[in-house]
Design an enzyme around this catalytic site. Sequence first.
Site, PDB file in Angstrom:
ATOM      1  N   LYS A 112       0.599  -1.425   0.001  1.00  0.00           N
ATOM      2  CA  LYS A 112       0.055   0.161  -0.274  1.00  0.00           C
ATOM      3  C   LYS A 112       0.847   1.519  -0.016  1.00  0.00           C
ATOM      4  O   LYS A 112       0.381   2.601  -0.081  1.00  0.00           O
ATOM      5  CB  LYS A 112      -0.649   0.066   1.328  1.00  0.00           C
ATOM      6  CG  LYS A 112      -1.444  -0.686   1.342  1.00  0.00           C
ATOM      7  CD  LYS A 112      -2.439  -1.316   0.382  1.00  0.00           C
ATOM      8  CE  LYS A 112      -3.557  -2.433   0.709  1.00  0.00           C
ATOM      9  NZ  LYS A 112      -3.636  -3.816   1.370  1.00  0.00           N
TER      10      LYS A 112
HETATM   11  C1  LIG Z   1      -4.151  -5.201   0.698  1.00  0.00           C
HETATM   12  C2  LIG Z   1      -3.320  -6.025   0.774  1.00  0.00           C
HETATM   13  C3  LIG Z   1      -3.347  -7.517  -0.059  1.00  0.00           C
HETATM   14  C4  LIG Z   1      -5.412  -7.353  -1.022  1.00  0.00           C
HETATM   15  O1  LIG Z   1      -4.655  -6.011  -2.589  1.00  0.00           O
HETATM   16  P1  LIG Z   1      -5.820  -5.395  -2.959  1.00  0.00           P
HETATM   17  O2  LIG Z   1      -5.852  -4.843  -3.820  1.00  0.00           O
HETATM   18  O3  LIG Z   1      -7.203  -5.347  -1.807  1.00  0.00           O
HETATM   19  O4  LIG Z   1      -6.808  -6.845  -4.285  1.00  0.00           O
HETATM   20  C5  LIG Z   1      -2.767  -8.108  -0.301  1.00  0.00           C
HETATM   21  N1  LIG Z   1      -2.198  -8.271   0.160  1.00  0.00           N
HETATM   22  C6  LIG Z   1      -1.690  -7.153   1.180  1.00  0.00           C
HETATM   23  C7  LIG Z   1      -0.500  -7.439   2.629  1.00  0.00           C
HETATM   24  C8  LIG Z   1      -2.166  -5.942   1.220  1.00  0.00           C
HETATM   25  O5  LIG Z   1      -2.061  -4.901   2.327  1.00  0.00           O
END
Ligand SMILES: *Cc1c(COP(=O)(O)O)cnc(C)c1O
Length: 493
Positions: A112
């Site tokens: 993120k």
């Molecule tokens: C948010 C997240 C995901 C999922 O990603 P999306 O974009 O919501 O599909 C997978 N792995 C981790 C570690 C995340 O923080």
Amino acid sequence: MEFISTRDITQKRYSATQVIKNGLSHDGGLFVPEKFPKISNLANLVGMSYSERASLIFSKFLTECTQDEIDEITNKAYNKDNFATDSIAPVYNLNDTAYFLELWHGPTCAFKDVALQALPHLMSLSNKKLKDVRQTVILAATSGDTGKAALEGFKDVDGVKIIVFYPKSGVSDIQRLQMTTQKGNNVMVAAVEGNFDDAQTGVKNIFNDKDFRRDLSRDGYTFSSANSINWGRLMPQIVYYFSAYCDMVAADEIALGETLNAVVPTGNFGNILAAYYAKNMGLPLGKLICASNANNVLADFIQTGVYNANRDFHVTASPSMDILISSNLERLLYLLSGNNANMINDLMTKLKNDGEYTIPDTCFAMLKRDFYGAWCDDNLTAATIKDVWDNFHYIMDPHTAVAKNVHDQYINETGDKTKTLIASTASPYKFADFVCKAISNQTADDEFEYISLLNDITRLAVPKSLAELKDYQVRFDAICKKTNMSDFVRMMV
Ligand SMILES: *Cc1c(COP(=O)(O)O)cnc(C)c1O
């Protein structure tokens, strides 16, 4: 570049800065580009730095901004202060087919960060361009990683307050501590009695509450979102697929033009959608493999064309994927339907009323052409972590392990050995307890001891931000009911 809302049958046009500023369309739809710009000269990107690649891709969408304005943002976001490596998102070659795209070298150790280091700057620029002097209140629902990454990105940013809601029993200890100890004068964190879907629905309801918006506007505030429903989250995620591809060309791992598959551990469908957008922009991606945990609503959907959220919600070892309502799927369906807002309204009404919908055959055929979906449970996740550790001495977090397992399933089923990028979405240290137990019989007393144990076993450096966490004070211990989230927001602003 102009944008439209997935639910607006009049197809009113918005600029990129408008959609980044607003986050969600007031009709409840999501903003999408009316068409996808092509990156025709991939070879030019090969010699560029990450921030230069980001500038080039951002400029295709932020057409009302100058190149200097865009460069300033990408330079502030993608540098050695924020990321532990110059390449920002390095590619690790495991074997002839699997390449991990490590997206967790940012300040909060999850993918993120790549978007949330840029989003605050994108929002400031948008406010400036639109001459909006109101304070922005950022609302975020988090399944664990968005919350911290958003807090870190927006802390002490002028003109912004940020409020994060996380599901009380739905995040790892480290994830919770990262949020409840957050520093900064403009930040607020609350636990919600409910799961991620409850938190996300609560935030969406606040956005769509006209009276609340009017009251806030009168007080000089405006809402926006740091969730992947905001275009400003998705656009930066397109970049790392291009960047990884170019890094692999530069390292002679692939030839320019060669097809790569991608596997993405998926929750809200933001990350894998960014891969699909990259493909639409001309990046030679083949199959996009959507990996789910026991919350396997997407795997079923890709296999059957029926989206059915009426099922038990599981709390798993990969909490950031514990989601039954995948928001960004709406954007994919819009594209597959040929920008048909009527169809989207119809499907989303069915989802709201019945918890399920079925897509038309034509859309399903397009979905099957580009996507493959499968899932794995916590036992298989642990076994996959151990297997890759034993055989390659490479250590994965549980989300990444779900992706690796699903890739193995894909190869077994199809025999397709195309080189594949596996999105590695979090540092294994964020889930040290589960990862340690997967590879060793040793146990520890708390999350921090598991971090040291994992470090003893693997010798992988502990990220500084996680090592320091145990010395921080908890600042936020509020708990709110899922029906009281808007009261909480009123209290805070
Ligand atoms: C948010 C997240 C995901 C999922 O990603 P999306 O974009 O919501 O599909 C997978 N792995 C981790 C570690 C995340 O923080």
